[in-house]
Design a protein around this motif. Structure first.
Motif, mmCIF file in Angstrom:
data_model
loop_
_atom_site.group_PDB
_atom_site.id
_atom_site.type_symbol
_atom_site.label_atom_id
_atom_site.label_comp_id
_atom_site.label_asym_id
_atom_site.label_seq_id
_atom_site.Cartn_x
_atom_site.Cartn_y
_atom_site.Cartn_z
ATOM 1 N N LEU A 32 1.104 32.826 -0.017
ATOM 2 C CA LEU A 32 -0.180 32.325 0.471
ATOM 3 C C LEU A 32 -0.876 31.455 -0.569
ATOM 4 O O LEU A 32 -1.557 30.480 -0.234
ATOM 5 C CB LEU A 32 -1.099 33.493 0.848
ATOM 6 C CG LEU A 32 -0.865 34.168 2.198
ATOM 7 C CD1 LEU A 32 -1.721 35.421 2.305
ATOM 8 C CD2 LEU A 32 -1.172 33.200 3.334
ATOM 9 N N ALA A 33 -0.698 31.804 -1.840
ATOM 10 C CA ALA A 33 -1.322 31.013 -2.904
ATOM 11 C C ALA A 33 -0.785 29.593 -2.908
ATOM 12 O O ALA A 33 -1.504 28.642 -3.232
ATOM 13 C CB ALA A 33 -1.091 31.687 -4.263
ATOM 14 N N ARG A 39 -0.568 24.606 -5.950
ATOM 15 C CA ARG A 39 0.337 23.649 -5.315
ATOM 16 C C ARG A 39 0.903 22.694 -6.369
ATOM 17 O O ARG A 39 0.467 21.546 -6.478
ATOM 18 C CB ARG A 39 -0.403 22.886 -4.214
ATOM 19 C CG ARG A 39 -0.700 23.763 -3.001
ATOM 20 C CD ARG A 39 -1.540 23.053 -1.978
ATOM 21 N NE ARG A 39 -2.922 22.967 -2.389
ATOM 22 C CZ ARG A 39 -3.925 22.621 -1.578
ATOM 23 N NH1 ARG A 39 -3.677 22.326 -0.324
ATOM 24 N NH2 ARG A 39 -5.163 22.557 -2.026
ATOM 25 N N PRO A 40 1.864 23.176 -7.151
ATOM 26 C CA PRO A 40 2.409 22.337 -8.234
ATOM 27 C C PRO A 40 3.237 21.167 -7.745
ATOM 28 O O PRO A 40 3.326 20.147 -8.422
ATOM 29 C CB PRO A 40 3.260 23.322 -9.035
ATOM 30 C CG PRO A 40 3.638 24.380 -8.047
ATOM 31 C CD PRO A 40 2.468 24.518 -7.134
ATOM 32 N N THR A 48 7.650 20.203 1.246
ATOM 33 C CA THR A 48 6.912 20.420 0.004
ATOM 34 C C THR A 48 5.709 21.307 0.255
ATOM 35 O O THR A 48 5.459 22.265 -0.476
ATOM 36 C CB THR A 48 6.458 19.073 -0.595
ATOM 37 O OG1 THR A 48 7.597 18.249 -0.818
ATOM 38 C CG2 THR A 48 5.734 19.285 -1.913
ATOM 39 N N ARG A 49 4.955 20.970 1.292
ATOM 40 C CA ARG A 49 3.735 21.730 1.609
ATOM 41 C C ARG A 49 4.012 23.178 1.969
ATOM 42 O O ARG A 49 3.374 24.091 1.453
ATOM 43 C CB ARG A 49 3.005 21.068 2.785
ATOM 44 C CG ARG A 49 2.098 19.924 2.442
ATOM 45 C CD ARG A 49 1.252 19.611 3.663
ATOM 46 N NE ARG A 49 0.311 18.530 3.430
ATOM 47 C CZ ARG A 49 -0.670 18.227 4.260
ATOM 48 N NH1 ARG A 49 -0.837 18.925 5.376
ATOM 49 N NH2 ARG A 49 -1.488 17.224 4.008
ATOM 50 N N PHE A 50 4.962 23.355 2.885
ATOM 51 C CA PHE A 50 5.112 24.666 3.515
ATOM 52 C C PHE A 50 6.363 25.432 3.094
ATOM 53 O O PHE A 50 6.639 26.496 3.627
ATOM 54 C CB PHE A 50 5.083 24.506 5.033
ATOM 55 C CG PHE A 50 3.837 23.845 5.534
ATOM 56 C CD1 PHE A 50 2.601 24.458 5.354
ATOM 57 C CD2 PHE A 50 3.882 22.601 6.136
ATOM 58 C CE1 PHE A 50 1.436 23.847 5.795
ATOM 59 C CE2 PHE A 50 2.725 21.987 6.583
ATOM 60 C CZ PHE A 50 1.494 22.605 6.407
ATOM 61 N N LEU A 56 7.324 28.459 -4.914
ATOM 62 C CA LEU A 56 6.966 28.388 -6.332
ATOM 63 C C LEU A 56 5.855 29.380 -6.663
ATOM 64 O O LEU A 56 5.887 30.046 -7.707
ATOM 65 C CB LEU A 56 6.526 26.967 -6.681
ATOM 66 C CG LEU A 56 7.642 25.913 -6.705
ATOM 67 C CD1 LEU A 56 7.045 24.517 -6.767
ATOM 68 C CD2 LEU A 56 8.572 26.143 -7.883
ATOM 69 N N ALA A 57 4.856 29.470 -5.777
ATOM 70 C CA ALA A 57 3.782 30.442 -5.999
ATOM 71 C C ALA A 57 4.318 31.863 -5.974
ATOM 72 O O ALA A 57 3.937 32.712 -6.800
ATOM 73 C CB ALA A 57 2.698 30.266 -4.934
ATOM 74 N N GLY A 58 5.232 32.134 -5.039
ATOM 75 C CA GLY A 58 5.845 33.453 -4.995
ATOM 76 C C GLY A 58 6.620 33.762 -6.259
ATOM 77 O O GLY A 58 6.618 34.906 -6.739
#
Length: 730
Positions: A32-33, A39-40, A48-50, A56-58
């Motif tokens: 979710l982050a 959003r690096p 890339t968005r979804f 990457l956040a996970g």
């Protein structure tokens, strides 16, 4: 009790622990982050968005959670003051290994659960361009391999220190280094790898290979560090050094640690993805080499054989030279640093080919000896895994891509590039042949036209084309081609087959025809349309577009479903498509100078204004005013009421990340809303639309100064006979 039974019991205990459940739950929610605050990956594609950003956040959040869990688990016996009894019952070496395997298994289960839960969400949000392979690889590499790295680091820290607080401090420092100090090195970013984009329409093989290599290098390094810490596990009441001496008596243990560390160091030093070009951007050594006296190139022939599974290229380049000097010559070639010149022959006899060791601008300098003689035929056999320029390692990794549905070979990556030889009277007559899978279409970037030369029993096809340029760019992929008659020219519109549904829904063909007809009539024909034909080629997601005679590039990121829904660029997908195509005139046809951060002047301003004018002609003044002008006016009104616009001193006092985010938002408003309104005001002051069209036409068709080809705000004001103050909206 056998080790397997101990592992089963330890894993069961770990999975029943409430803290493990909490860590798994938070890891499950961590993507979710990537949809909100972290959003690096910056490109605006759907994957890339979804996919990239959530994975990457996970990886970042899940790694930290499992690092904490590892320290908590390893410290449990000492915290409960039963460590002495536990070590007496079971060897602490066995216990450490079993706990590590249990933690790694829990991490794998957490990753698998996260992938299962987020699969339907990703399917829904990504839409037609969703691919299962990309989904699995993104979560496995960006997230799945990140969790074991943190576990190994935390476990090693604890086994070295035997203190939970110090272990957590070391883990935090290690994570901080990966996210800050080491962020400029793609190899050292252990926690969040350098990922800037995932392509929707074409493959991502190169990027996935790069991340996998970096992850596995770190896995070997941290496994080696853990193996050293394993030798320091306290036994028989000894300290770390005494235990190390005792545990190292079994030679296999330190040998494994040394082998892992050696593998990591070798992999780090021998990485095959980026070159070692001179970091001085002003260096021009390769382009300032003196030309070989009396030597000219009469013709060239290239035969290319890409391996689309391995991402490698094998080629044969043949050069016909005329040598009027009467003596032997040294021919300098710029070759992709990932390639090796496997053989060099002149008129059938082997000649010397030496790699000098110097690299610049993505090229390695090779010197080939050419014997004396009036004519010579030099044949070079070359190939390998192409590297990318080291300057792109963090900013835009993922090129050059060679896969079964996309390929881009540029200049020295296409074939050895002549550096110190002048062309003959006819330039550089070049014939290129390339053999590719049957599904791929070959598109030379320029006026050349590829023809099918042969079809082979294995399903591959050989294409051939000719050119006369010093270098060359070749695109190939699984493309759809639409031929469009507009603006007095024929447009060959190429876009990825996976994007066909999105393009059809946006009315891409109609948008191309509309924009070319309108802009040609109002501003003049594109200077890159050669011989009445223009290739519009959609590339794999890139940092931008470029153009040359006969061809112009369209960035994939401009035509994603998310971008086509951007109301700041138009009232619907078709109008956003128009907006992006107008950039062929304002942004590619005429480049803009880099205005200051407080200036609204940009290609976007004129593109928005032109898009409004096209919408007005297509749908009427009432619609255009509601869908464009009123939205601009509302955004500008909000902009002028913005606290930080009215109090810029407060903006300067914010943290850098917040300041950058606010500045980017304000800059977008200046480009996409304030500047179009200024242009409307200029239109009114110069006498209406016809007068404005004439001014813009003269600016677009003016003769360019090669040393300063940019269109500046002052150029525009001078052409209008206005001052900057007259266009103020306040």
């Amino acid at each position: 009790m056998r080790a397997l039974d101990r592992f089963r019991r330890e894993l069961g205990r770990l999975l029943r622990d409430r803290l493990t459940g909490l860590a798994v739950l938070l890891t499950l929610l961590s993507p979710l982050a990537g949809l909100t605050v972290y959003r690096p990956a910056a490109a605006d594609t759907m994957l890339t968005r979804f996919l990239a950003n959530p994975a990457l956040a996970g990886g970042v959040i899940g790694s930290l959670l499992f690092g904490l869990l590892a320290v908590y688990t390893l410290d449990r016996a000492r915290r409960s003051r039963v460590d002495v009894l536990a070590d007496a019952a079971v060897s602490p070496l066995t216990t450490a290994l079993v706990r590590l395997l249990a933690l790694l298994t829990a991490a794998v289960l957490a990753t698998a659960l996260t992938m299962a839960v987020w699969l339907p969400v990703s399917l829904h949000r990504i839409g037609a361009v969703f691919r299962g392979t990309d989904y699995v690889l993104a979560y496995a590499l960006f997230m799945g391999l990140a969790l074991p790295l943190s576990i190994l680091a935390a476990a090693a820290a604890y086994q070295f220190t035997r203190r939970a607080d110090l272990s957590l401090a070391l883990l935090a420092a290690f994570a901080g280094l990966g996210l800050t100090v080491w962020s400029d090195s793609w190899q050292l970013r252990w926690l969040s790898p350098a990922v800037w984009a995932l392509s929707d329409d074409f493959s991502n093989d190169r990027l996935f290979r790069t991340v996998a290599y970096q992850r596995l290098t770190w896995l070997a390094a941290l496994a080696g560090v853990w193996a050293v810490s394993y030798l320091c596990i306290r036994r028989y009441g000894k300290g770390a050094l005494g235990s190390l001496a005792r545990n190292a008596r079994r030679v296999c243990r330190p040998a494994v640690a040394a082998a892992l560390l050696a593998c990591a160091a070798t992999a780090y030093a021998a990485q095959p993805f980026f070159d070692h070009s001179n970091l001085d951007l002003t260096a021009q050594a390769l382009f300032e080499l003196p030309y070989a006296e009396g030597l000219s190139c009469l013709s060239r022939t290239y035969q290319l054989f890409p391996d689309t599974d391995a991402g490698t290229l094998t080629g044969r380049a043949t050069y016909q030279f005329r040598n009027t000097s009467g003596q032997g010559q040294t021919v300098a070639f710029g070759v992709n640093p990932g390639y090796d010149l496997r053989s060099a022959t002149a008129d059938g006899a082997a000649v010397s080919a030496v790699r000098t060791g110097y690299e610049e601008s993505g090229m390695a300098l090779w010197e080939v000896s050419l014997p004396a003689g009036e004519t010579a035929e030099l044949t070079l056999e070359y190939g390998g895994f192409p590297t990318d320029w080291n300057l792109t390692a963090v900013a835009t990794p993922g090129e050059p891509e060679i896969s079964a549905d996309y390929l881009c070979l540029e200049n020295e990556t296409l074939a050895p590039y002549l550096l110190n030889v002048l062309p003959g009277e006819d330039g550089f007559p070049t014939t290129t042949e390339i053999t590719l899978p049957g599904s791929m279409t070959v598109i030379p970037f320029g006026t050349s036209r590829a023809e099918l030369a042969a079809e082979h029993p294995d399903g591959t096809r050989t294409w051939r084309y000719t050119s006369h340029n010093a270098g060359g760019i070749l695109y190939a992929g699984d493309y759809v081609r639409e031929d469009i008659e507009a603006g007095g020219i024929t447009v060959e519109f190429y876009y990825g087959r996976r994007h066909q549904a999105v393009m059809e829904a946006a009315g891409a063909v109609e948008a191309v025809a509309t924009v070319i007809d309108y802009c040609t009539a109002h501003y003049g024909p594109l200077p890159v349309s050669a011989g009445g034909t223009l290739k519009l080629i959609q590339s794999r997601v890139a940092g931008g577009g470029y153009a040359t005679d006969g061809a112009s590039l369209l960035n994939e990121a401009d035509f994603t479903a998310a971008n086509l829904a951007d109301t700041g660029k138009g009232g619907g997908a078709g109008e956003v498509m128009i907006h992006e195509l107008v950039h062929q005139w304002w942004g590619l046809g005429r480049m803009f100078d880099e205005a200051g951060p407080d200036s609204p002047w940009s290609a976007e301003g004129l593109t928005c204004y032109t898009s409004y004018r096209i919408a007005k002609e297509l749908y009427g003044e009432a619609y255009a005013r509601e869908a464009y002008v009123e939205l601009w006016q509302q955004e500008v009104a909000d902009y002028y009421q913005n606290f930080y616009v009215r109090n810029p001193a407060y903006l300067a006092s914010l943290p850098e990340a917040d300041r950058a985010a606010i500045a980017a938002s304000l800059y977008r408003c200046r480009q996409y809303a304030e500047m179009p309104l200024k242009l409307l005001r200029a239109e009114e002051l110069v006498g209406g639309e016809a007068a404005m069209d004439q001014i813009l036409r003269e600016l677009f068709t003016r003769e360019l100064d090669p040393l300063n080809p940019y269109l500046t705000y002052q150029d525009f004001l001078d052409a209008c006979g206005l001052t900057e103050e007259e266009l103020n909206l306040g």
